[in-house]
Design an enzyme around this catalytic site. Sequence first.
Site, mmCIF file in Angstrom:
data_model
loop_
_atom_site.group_PDB
_atom_site.id
_atom_site.type_symbol
_atom_site.label_atom_id
_atom_site.label_comp_id
_atom_site.label_asym_id
_atom_site.label_seq_id
_atom_site.Cartn_x
_atom_site.Cartn_y
_atom_site.Cartn_z
ATOM 1 N N CYS A 87 0.949 -0.905 -0.460
ATOM 2 C CA CYS A 87 -0.133 -0.334 -0.104
ATOM 3 C C CYS A 87 0.648 1.020 0.148
ATOM 4 C CB CYS A 87 -1.554 -0.051 1.124
ATOM 5 S SG CYS A 87 -2.056 0.919 1.444
ATOM 6 N N HIS A 175 -3.673 -4.888 1.066
ATOM 7 C CA HIS A 175 -3.434 -5.659 1.807
ATOM 8 C C HIS A 175 -3.086 -7.119 2.214
ATOM 9 C CE1 HIS A 175 -2.489 -2.262 4.449
ATOM 10 N NE2 HIS A 175 -3.398 -1.020 3.297
ATOM 11 N N GLU A 177 -1.621 -9.071 3.882
ATOM 12 C CA GLU A 177 -1.719 -9.301 5.183
ATOM 13 C C GLU A 177 -2.976 -9.513 5.910
ATOM 14 O OE1 GLU A 177 -0.840 -4.989 5.829
ATOM 15 O OE2 GLU A 177 -0.785 -6.354 4.658
ATOM 16 N N GLY A 230 -4.798 -13.334 36.627
ATOM 17 C CA GLY A 230 -5.267 -14.693 36.565
ATOM 18 C C GLY A 230 -5.502 -15.238 35.362
ATOM 19 N N GLY A 231 -6.126 -14.372 33.969
ATOM 20 C CA GLY A 231 -5.866 -14.885 32.742
ATOM 21 C C GLY A 231 -4.245 -15.045 31.933
ATOM 22 N N ASP A 233 -2.725 -13.649 29.904
ATOM 23 C CA ASP A 233 -1.320 -13.162 29.785
ATOM 24 C C ASP A 233 -0.252 -13.078 30.865
ATOM 25 O OD1 ASP A 233 -2.276 -12.819 27.041
ATOM 26 O OD2 ASP A 233 -2.753 -10.562 27.693
ATOM 27 N N SER A 234 -1.008 -13.220 31.649
ATOM 28 C CA SER A 234 -0.824 -12.586 33.375
ATOM 29 C C SER A 234 0.455 -13.523 33.557
ATOM 30 C CB SER A 234 -1.308 -11.902 33.843
ATOM 31 O OG SER A 234 -1.818 -12.400 35.169
ATOM 32 N N SER A 235 -0.688 -15.048 33.680
ATOM 33 C CA SER A 235 -0.136 -15.852 33.725
ATOM 34 C C SER A 235 1.248 -16.702 33.028
ATOM 35 C CB SER A 235 -1.339 -17.247 33.935
ATOM 36 O OG SER A 235 -2.400 -16.952 35.006
#
Length: 516
Positions: A87, A175, A177, A230-231, A233-235
């Site tokens: 593009c 695009h 992608e 506890g999600g 990502d953080s786990s």
Amino acid sequence: MAKNLEDFDKIIVLDFGSQYNQLITRRIRDFGIYSELLPHDLSIEKIKEMNPKGIIFSGGPNSVYDDGALKVDPEIFKLGIPILGICYGMQLMSYDLGGKVERAENKEYGRANITVEDPDSALFKGLPTKQYVWMSHGDLVTQAPEGFEVTASSKNCPIAAIANPDKKFYGIQFHAEVRNSEYGLDILKHFAFDVCGAVANWTMADFIDMQVDEIRKEVGDKKVILGLSGGVDSSVTATLLHKAIGDQLTAIFVDHGMLRKDEGDQVMKALNKDLGVNIIRVNAQERFLNKLKGVTDPEQKRKIIGKEFIEVFNEEAKKLKDVDFLAQGTLYTDVIESGTNTAQTIKSHHNVGGLPEDMNFKLIEPLRKLFKDEVRELGEKLGIPHDLVWRQPFPGPGLGIRVLGEVTEDKLKIVRESDAILREEIKKAGLQEKIWQYFTVLPGIRSVGVMGDGRTYDYTIGIRAVTSIDGMTADFAQIPWDVLGHISDRIVNEVDNVNRIVYDVTSKPPSTIEWE
């Protein structure tokens, strides 16, 4: 011994501001080739040092002929490295190499049909000569640079793709992608493997080894604290850090009272008891709700929750003594949704917004370069229980941004109970891993209903469920009507003060996945 980045073939993506730019990096990694998104003005010396197999210019909102348009060092075209312009990237390459770029009389936004003019061209080899692509441009190349041939066209874009095989320079106006381009991945593969000659030698196991080594070098013998929600990502962040530095990590589980049903206890069992992560649990519900009293603006709620998190961290860090690092589970999508140097801000993200300027910790974000599905793969490789790895994505502000308007304990209870019913029924239907994310929201709308022999005037619950690969784009999930009907029946019968259920059938874009 951990490998270094120099050991892997890589393709770098230069950022010109498109909201799709990190998708390019994601697609290249899917091929097993390491890729990074880097500033458009990356120095020639740095590019030489990185020694990439190829370079991709991303799209962007600028016009190449305007003052202040984002540029590259012209020396980049003399490095002998293959280049693909997408593009704006194609327009920039054309403009810099002597072609012409002008404002389009007929702009193209959305799906378009292109005709491949040269089916033997490297990017289109073996692909249909007619194919749908995703266009998003107000300018177009009206004359290709010397040495380039036109390899594809569309009704409103006579020069939709160009190629200079001798120099290995290629450009596409669409695009590739984005998944709406039906053969976009094939085109990117042709560039990565056939044009650049890259080898697929990058794996998640390599990422773990490199990241563990990097964390150890950065942290040394210092201490790290992590805000644990506890999600997923953080786990995963906690587990990766624990693998790297063991007991130097203390995860501070701030229970702000806006978690999903029973989530706090599940977190403690899975990470503390089963995985051995050192966790301090802080009950701060009353503190957070007091700060949120009377606040209705979603951006302000995010900022308040983020600021309060950091204040709790500061207090706990002082108790621990000598803590130098604050870890966060920031992902690629978090960063792009908060805006980069060249991308417009969509909304401040809970992981990258609301941090006070006088924060006393150095920030460490080991997942910053990963997308959500890569994080799940990483979690599996690290040995995290399957159920935890596939836990639904959950924002840092928790249910605080799923209660639209002011957050109160009573409203949180309504969302928490309705969400638990939704998750239970989705699991019973065997849909939990087919739907990328699903949750309930409380819009704050009341409506008239009839329950028993009486009139009611109670809350409406919204159900949001989407399918996605990486969170950058999403479609609403087509949950079977009988399942939705049963979920609705249960919520209105089992959750107090609710008499109506609505289902969100909006895609991203134009909507974001969360309502706030």
